[in-house]
Enzyme design. Sequence first.
Site, PDB file in Angstrom:
ATOM      1  N   CYS A 280       0.765   1.728  -3.677  1.00 40.54           N
ATOM      2  CA  CYS A 280       2.187   1.785  -3.996  1.00 40.54           C
ATOM      3  C   CYS A 280       2.653   0.542  -4.731  1.00 40.54           C
ATOM      4  CB  CYS A 280       3.011   2.003  -2.732  1.00 40.54           C
ATOM      5  SG  CYS A 280       2.862   0.680  -1.513  1.00 40.54           S
TER       6      CYS A 280
ATOM      7  N   ARG B  65       0.453  -1.522  -6.753  1.00 38.24           N
ATOM      8  CA  ARG B  65      -0.392  -1.984  -7.847  1.00 38.24           C
ATOM      9  C   ARG B  65      -1.273  -0.869  -8.388  1.00 38.24           C
ATOM     10  NH1 ARG B  65      -2.428  -6.637  -6.684  1.00 38.24           N
ATOM     11  NH2 ARG B  65      -1.262  -6.920  -4.763  1.00 38.24           N
TER      12      ARG B  65
ATOM     13  N   GLU C 203      -0.911  -8.713   4.626  1.00 36.20           N
ATOM     14  CA  GLU C 203      -0.899  -7.337   5.155  1.00 36.20           C
ATOM     15  C   GLU C 203      -2.310  -6.758   5.144  1.00 36.20           C
ATOM     16  OE1 GLU C 203      -1.036  -4.134   3.547  1.00 36.20           O
ATOM     17  OE2 GLU C 203      -0.952  -4.596   1.416  1.00 36.20           O
TER      18      GLU C 203
ATOM     19  N   GLY D 270       1.162  10.998   6.750  1.00 35.44           N
ATOM     20  CA  GLY D 270      -0.043  10.246   6.415  1.00 35.44           C
ATOM     21  C   GLY D 270      -0.118   8.910   7.140  1.00 35.44           C
ATOM     22  N   ARG D 271      -0.973   8.021   6.622  1.00 36.72           N
ATOM     23  CA  ARG D 271      -1.208   6.739   7.272  1.00 36.72           C
ATOM     24  C   ARG D 271       0.054   5.883   7.321  1.00 36.72           C
ATOM     25  NH1 ARG D 271      -5.174   4.317   3.966  1.00 36.72           N
ATOM     26  NH2 ARG D 271      -6.690   5.638   5.019  1.00 36.72           N
TER      27      ARG D 271
END
Length: 435
Positions: A50, A52, A114, A200-201
């Site tokens: 999301c 890069r 992160e 999703g994840r």
Amino acid sequence: MHIAVVGLSHRTAPVEVRERLSIPEQTIESSLNALKGDDEVIEASILSTCNRLEIYALLRHPDQGLDAVGEFLSRHSGLGIDELTPHLFTYHHRDAVNHLLRVAAGLDSLVLGEGQILSQVKRMVRLGQEHRSIGPILNRLLTQAVSTGKRVRSETNLGTGAVSISSAAVELAQLKVGQARGLDALVSLDQEQVAVVGAGRMSRLLIQHLKAKGCAGVVLLNRTIETARRLAADFPDLPVQVRPLSDLDQCLSTCSLIFTSTAADEPLIDAARLQPLNRRASLRLIDIGVPRNISADVEQIEGVDAFDVDDLQEVVNRNQESRRQIAEEAEGLLAEESRLFLEWWDGLEAVPTINRLRTHLEAIREQELQKAFSRMGPDFSARERKVVEALSKGIINKILHTPVTNLRAAQPRPQRHQALRVVEELFALEQPPEA
């Protein structure tokens, strides 16, 4: 051969440009084939998240190879080269290696440290291997990037308490709800009617953080109900109401806070969808999908506030300063890992000469061995032949060990080139044909 990375990120391009360049996993294979279809691109891999899009490539020639990658990005996005160029960055050789290691370690992320980016780099390696777009060079580099990311997380505290995009989105919601109440602080979400679109994840992490921040319950909407039910079952202590995506309008009418994180190519929520709904309260929409799930035009609807991944910077800035010192410690590890890869890469220059030297000595060994066998006559047993052959191979290997080690060793390029020329001249090694 030349290693390069071409890409754009949250640092160089707004979300409306990044979403044009996003490459979902289902089209990775065709994209890799398109890149490898150009003669200038020897190996290629794609990192698409999301925040890069980066293309790592082994090129025959730097300029022509970069032109090929640029043309691919232009075709894929529908943007002209002139429109793309202001948003793109390009790194070569050492800088490309350093950049990848920083990405895998979480040092180049919107949220410093992160952890999700490491799993995305792992996925890049897996897809490159599955689709045979990476060879020995990129495979070595990408695999080392993964191990470096793991090392940084195990040997420093960079990953301890690190926020993810999902947790930053939840904190943004807390901040905005607090500001609406006249407070400059993060507040509990226990009074909010919350929905999450997607299973999703990222949605899993959203629900996990919503629970930690006091959320009393969540409506989970997804195109595939069974997937949503499996996700809801992982949160037995939080009321999660599973609904089909067709119930989205009802949630838009009744909820005060909605998060979206789906793989949809087009926005799920826009002004035309919101306009006819009979809403009684304000609505905050937080979109962490790229491409975006929420159209920018929703801001024109009264009582609706919308935020996307670029708006997370407000929350991220509150958490960054305490992590910068740890990041400096991690940079030292990255420098070491970068040096190890570059030494290996530089050592590859010696491989053709080493192979020709080995072939040259092997030919001499075979020739002299056959002469010796012919003089021994038929009385020389098969076992004795094997012993003598093993002895001759052992001698060749002993002779080669020191020069091969020295040719591979880390040293400035001029000295290595000079040593290679000396070896080639001393042994009259034939030059390889031009590629």
